[in-house]
Enzyme design. Sequence first.
Site, PDB file in Angstrom:
ATOM      1  N   GLY A   1       0.810  -1.201   0.000  1.00  0.00           N
ATOM      2  CA  GLY A   1       0.000   0.000   0.000  1.00  0.00           C
ATOM      3  C   GLY A   1       0.844   1.251   0.000  1.00  0.00           C
TER       4      GLY A   1
ATOM      5  N   ASP B   1       4.229  -6.117  17.789  1.00  0.00           N
ATOM      6  CA  ASP B   1       5.361  -5.800  16.901  1.00  0.00           C
ATOM      7  C   ASP B   1       5.994  -4.465  17.287  1.00  0.00           C
ATOM      8  OD1 ASP B   1       7.134  -6.366  14.853  1.00  0.00           O
ATOM      9  OD2 ASP B   1       5.869  -5.516  13.285  1.00  0.00           O
TER      10      ASP B   1
END
Length: 389
Positions: free
Chosen positions: A49, A177
Site C-alpha cells: 500500500g 510488533d
Amino acid sequence: MPPKAKAAGKGRAPAKRKLAEKFPAGEVLTDTGKKTWKLGDPVGQGGFGLIYLAQENSSKSVGADAQYVIKVEPSENGPLFSELKFYMRAAKPDLIQNWQRSHKLKSLGVPRYWGSGLHEKDGKKYRFMVIDRLGTDLQKKFEECGRRFPRKLVLQLGLRVLDILEYIHDHEYVHADIKASNLMLSHNDPNKVYLVDYGLAYRYAPDGVPKEYKEDPKRCHDGTIEFTSIDAHKGACRRSDLEILSYCMVQWLCGQLPWEDKLQDALYVRDCKIRSQENISEFMDECFTSQEKPDELQRFMEEVRALGYQEKPSYEKLRSILRAGLKAIKAEDDFKLDFSPANGAVSPAKVSKHVRRDGVCRQEHPIASLSEAVKEGGVDVHRQSEGRP
C-alpha cells in the site's frame, strides 16, 4: 503479515497480494461518514500500500503542512483491513481524549482514526484509512545516534510506550510488533512518540474475555524476529508486549541483542530468548559491562517474567521501576526527548559484532518476521519447547 502458506493436502497455491497503484495528487476519497478527503503526494510505501498526505477536501491543493495521512491498499489485501479493525475500535479521537483526561496524561501515543472507506478507480476497489500525520521513526534516530540511545532517553521511551500499551491492552488488544521503526515522533512535537502499524494487533480479550492459552498456527510467526516474544507462537498476550518492550530497551541502550548475529535461524533466536528469561541476570551480563548494567531493566524484565499468561500487568509498578532508574542517574522525566548520541556511541559501521558461545560470529541481514525466517530456512517453529504457561 505474510501470505498464508499452502495448506497440507491442498493443491492450490497461496493467493498473492496485489500492489497498490499510485493515485494522482488531488484525488478525492469519500469515507463511510460521507466526509471527503483530498490526497496529496505519497510520503511512504508499505509492502502492498501507499501512504499519502491528505486534508479535508477543499479547493486548495494538499500542501506539505498537511495534518493527516491516508493509507491505501487494494481492497482484497489483508493488512490494512486488520489494522482498520483496531483503529475503529480503539483509536477514535474521543476515546483517546477521554483516556488522557482520566489518566492525567499530557499525551498518548496512539494515532487518531479519522475515517475510512472504499474507493473505486478504473474498475478497481481500494480500501483506505485516515489517521494523524507523524514524523520520523525511532529507527532512523537510533542509527543517527550510532545505534546507542542515552540511558535517560531509553527510560523515557519506556515510560511513553508503557502508557500506550496500558491503553491498547485496556481496549482488548496487544500490538505484537513493538520496535523502533514502529515508533514515530509527532509531526509537530519531537517530544511526543507514537506507536504505529497495528497490522499484527491481536484482540486478546474480545468483550473482556481473555482468549485461552493455546497454539495459534495463524499467528505462530508474527512479529519481528529479534524482538518477538516467546509467547508469540501460542497467541500474544499482554506480557508479550512487555517482553518485546524490554528487548527494545536493552537494544537501545547496549546497541545490539545477543541473538542478532543469526536472525535467519528462528530456533536459535527463540532458544536464546528462552535462556534469557530463565537467567535474566546472565542475559544482562552478556549485554552490558558490570559498570554499565542498568539494574532497572533487569528488575523490569523480572517483573514481566513473573506475570501469568492472562494476568493483568501492574503498569504503575513497571513505571515506578523505570522512574527509579532515572533517579539512579540523577535525572527525571521532563518530557523532553534528547536524541544526542550516548557517551561512547560510535557510527553504525563500527559497532562490534556479538560473538556466539561457539566462537563463531555471523552477522545476518535482519528479516521482518519469524515467518520469513521459516520460509528462508525451512524451520518449523511449532517444534518448540513448551515455554511458559
